[in-house]
Design a protein around this motif. Structure first.
Motif, PDB file in Angstrom:
ATOM      1  N   GLY A  78       0.827  -1.198   0.000  1.00  0.00           N
ATOM      2  CA  GLY A  78       0.000   0.000   0.000  1.00  0.00           C
ATOM      3  C   GLY A  78       0.857   1.241   0.000  1.00  0.00           C
ATOM      4  N   GLU A  80       1.196   5.190   0.064  1.00  0.00           N
ATOM      5  CA  GLU A  80       0.429   6.385   0.392  1.00  0.00           C
ATOM      6  C   GLU A  80       1.053   7.651  -0.176  1.00  0.00           C
ATOM      7  OE1 GLU A  80       0.220   5.760   4.579  1.00  0.00           O
ATOM      8  OE2 GLU A  80      -1.577   4.517   4.426  1.00  0.00           O
ATOM      9  N   SER A  82       2.588  10.399  -2.729  1.00  0.00           N
ATOM     10  CA  SER A  82       2.203  10.800  -4.083  1.00  0.00           C
ATOM     11  C   SER A  82       3.367  10.534  -5.039  1.00  0.00           C
ATOM     12  CB  SER A  82       1.860  12.284  -4.098  1.00  0.00           C
ATOM     13  OG  SER A  82       3.028  13.040  -3.836  1.00  0.00           O
ATOM     14  N   ARG A 138       4.231  13.496   9.133  1.00  0.00           N
ATOM     15  CA  ARG A 138       2.933  13.018   9.614  1.00  0.00           C
ATOM     16  C   ARG A 138       2.327  13.887  10.693  1.00  0.00           C
ATOM     17  NH1 ARG A 138       1.583   6.697   9.970  1.00  0.00           N
ATOM     18  NH2 ARG A 138       1.344   6.451   7.735  1.00  0.00           N
TER      19      ARG A 138
ATOM     20  N   ARG B  27       3.408   0.795   4.229  1.00  0.00           N
ATOM     21  CA  ARG B  27       2.604   1.172   5.395  1.00  0.00           C
ATOM     22  C   ARG B  27       3.154   0.541   6.678  1.00  0.00           C
ATOM     23  NH1 ARG B  27      -3.017  -0.533   2.697  1.00  0.00           N
ATOM     24  NH2 ARG B  27      -1.643  -2.326   2.396  1.00  0.00           N
TER      25      ARG B  27
END
Lengths: 141, 157
Positions: A78, A80, A82, A138, B27
């Protein structure tokens, strides 16, 4: 995150360790991915006859997960970040690992196993800076 | 030929280990690096598992006069804690933190065929090529500095 991912993490880590052990015992080589891949795009660093094992290792690195995906029905990847961030990050990872003579595998797994002071310091630096980068991107930005 | 087969097998086992451990998923990696968030310790278990094998195994192997299929061990020879080591590790850390990808999992994730993975790996190869262009190419006669390296010929002073 649950207990199972820790066990599969430990198991996968041990497989990585066995792979690095085989490379050292049989071929006398350190399994550093940035060094193996970097050698393929560095005309000056190429030493006679070493291209084939490099290409084979990289091919295996893709074929292993392909086999895993076929067996379990997919790979959880996954992303995230860009596309522009990925491009900048790729440049930094490529240039930085070559300048610093290694990455998570070469310094983190093989170098620490040899108790190399350079590898221990490099691992501490890239982990610390990566954690700081994640903290800033973050929690601050 | 033997060394190539060993490399193919080791690479496949390495890649399988990355897949099993979950480390191909950025992740999970960012979950480990995000110490102020919902911390995921998996990466420490992966490195721990690998070191559990390599720490004792490397010690035993390096007592041998030579590896089985090669004439000698090809080990890093540098031992200085210099600016290149620290600076390179720091640049790598920024890229790793931004993306969640380090070189092994990124190459392994090519197995997904996802466009962002292709973009990251292409960019990483470009970064490595830039390094090679600056530092690995043989120096032109008498050239030493950055400008000479850039121009590929000696510079009048």
């Amino acid at each position: 995150m649950d207990g199972f991912t820790l066990i599969s993490g430990l198991l996968g880590g041990m497989m990585i360790g066995v792979a690095a052990t085989l490379m050292l015992l049989l071929n006398g080589r350190i399994s550093g991915i940035s060094g193996i891949v970097g050698g393929l795009v560095s005309p000056g660093a190429r030493k006679g006859g070493e291209a084939a094992p490099r290409v084979a290792f990289v091919a295996g690195l893709v074929l292993g997960p392909l086999g895993y995906a076929a067996a379990v029905g997919g790979l959880p990847v996954g992303i995230e970040a860009s596309l522009p961030v990925l491009v900048i990050a790729g440049l930094l990872v490529g240039f930085g690992t070559r300048l610093g003579s290694g990455c998570t595998s070469g310094h983190g797994v093989c170098g620490i196993a040899r108790l190399s002071p350079r590898s221990i310091v490099a691992t501490a630096v890239f982990m610390g800076v990566a954690a700081l980068t994640v903290f800033v991107s973050r929690h601050l930005v | 030929m033997t060394k190539t087969i060993v490399a193919l097998f080791s690479g496949a086992l390495f890649g399988l280990g990355l897949a099993v451990s979950g480390m191909m998923d950025p992740r999970k990696v960012i979950g480990f690096l995000d110490v102020a968030g919902d911390w995921d310790p998996t990466l420490a278990f992966v490195m721990g598992g690998a070191l559990l094998v390599t720490l004792p195994a490397f010690r035993l192997i390096l007592r041998r006069p030579r590896p089985i299929f090669a004439d000698g061990f090809a080990l890093p020879t540098k031992n200085a804690l210099d600016r290149r080591l620290i600076g390179g590790a720091a640049l790598f850390g920024v890229g790793w933190g931004l993306s969640g990808f380090c070189p092994g999992p990124a190459v392994a994730a090519l197995a997904t065929g996802l466009t962002p993975v292709l973009a990251f790996v292409a960019s990483m190869l470009a970064g490595m090529a830039v390094y090679a262009w600056f530092f690995d190419l043989p120096r032109p006669q008498g050239a030493v500095g950055f400008r000479e390296r850039l121009l590929g010929r000696p510079v009048e002073r």
